[in-house]
Design a protein around this motif. Sequence first.
Motif, PDB file in Angstrom:
ATOM      1  N   ARG A   3      37.868  55.299  32.010  1.00 10.53           N
ATOM      2  CA  ARG A   3      38.123  56.044  33.436  1.00 10.53           C
ATOM      3  C   ARG A   3      37.760  55.083  33.655  1.00 10.53           C
ATOM      4  N   SER A   5      36.941  51.812  32.411  1.00 11.54           N
ATOM      5  CA  SER A   5      38.141  50.526  32.158  1.00 11.54           C
ATOM      6  C   SER A   5      39.444  49.786  33.404  1.00 11.54           C
ATOM      7  N   ASP A   6      39.237  51.832  33.558  1.00 12.27           N
ATOM      8  CA  ASP A   6      40.425  51.299  34.914  1.00 12.27           C
ATOM      9  C   ASP A   6      39.836  50.892  35.903  1.00 12.27           C
ATOM     10  N   ALA A  10      41.081  47.829  38.436  1.00 11.25           N
ATOM     11  CA  ALA A  10      41.143  48.278  39.691  1.00 11.25           C
ATOM     12  C   ALA A  10      40.065  47.249  40.309  1.00 11.25           C
ATOM     13  N   LYS A  16      44.275  43.875  33.228  1.00 11.66           N
ATOM     14  CA  LYS A  16      44.594  45.128  31.534  1.00 11.66           C
ATOM     15  C   LYS A  16      46.198  44.878  30.954  1.00 11.66           C
ATOM     16  N   ILE A 186      49.932  49.885  36.629  1.00 15.52           N
ATOM     17  CA  ILE A 186      47.783  49.822  37.443  1.00 15.52           C
ATOM     18  C   ILE A 186      48.041  50.851  38.820  1.00 15.52           C
TER      19      ILE A 186
END
Length: 186
Positions: A3, A5-6, A10, A16, A186
């Motif tokens: 989460r 890294s997400d 973002a 990514k 994404i």
Amino acid sequence: MGRFSDFLIALGFMKKKVNILCVGLDNSGKTTIINSLNPNKVDNGMIVPTIGFSIETFSKSKLNLTVIDMSGQGRYRDLWEHYYVDVDAVIFVVDSSDKIRTCVAKDELEQMLNHKDLKKRKIPILFFANKNDIEDSMSVADCSNALGLNNVKTKNWYICSCNGLTGDGILTGFNWLIGIIKKILI
Ligand SMILES: Nc1nc2c(ncn2[C@@H]2O[C@H](COP(=O)(O)OP(=O)(O)OP(=O)(O)O)[C@@H](O)[C@H]2O)c(=O)[nH]1
Ligand SMILES: [Mg+2]
């Protein structure tokens, strides 16, 4: 990816990672096309048939791309399936001047689409109808018919005509692929 890294992706602090598998029969122009997209490659006009596979990494539109450029020679085609499980997208290159072997390309495509690791996944597939500079090469519509693309209902796909030597048409297709990947991932 986790989460955190997400979250960084973002916010634009991290890129990514995306895996793209490039397949198609031998001599269709896969390596020529991938090299032309790779900013780290110097074009010295020396492209030799790929042995097994070659892995290229470069960035594009905030994505870290790993492109697996497979050999299309018959004896290496069994290697393709080992990469299906980890791919986010596929590039399938067809030599539009090689009418005789489009049925072989169609068979390989069908095998790929029916493979257990790809069948149920909605990954995007970009088809390049390459070598459009060669006299009497097939149009995009003819290539699409020869490959039976109208029967491919479970994947997001796009076909575009290109010339691997001049780069003509390659970005049109590649930008479509990047756009779809970004929407999905994404
Ligand atoms: N006329 C023409 N020749 C091309 C084009 N794209 C690639 N070629 C030539 O086609 C030959 C095969 O290109 P490659 O990129 O090695 O093909 P490949 O699909 O990677 O082949 P394998 O690695 O054996 O699977 C080379 O001589 C290229 O210069 C094109 O658009 N037009
Ligand atoms: Mg090659």
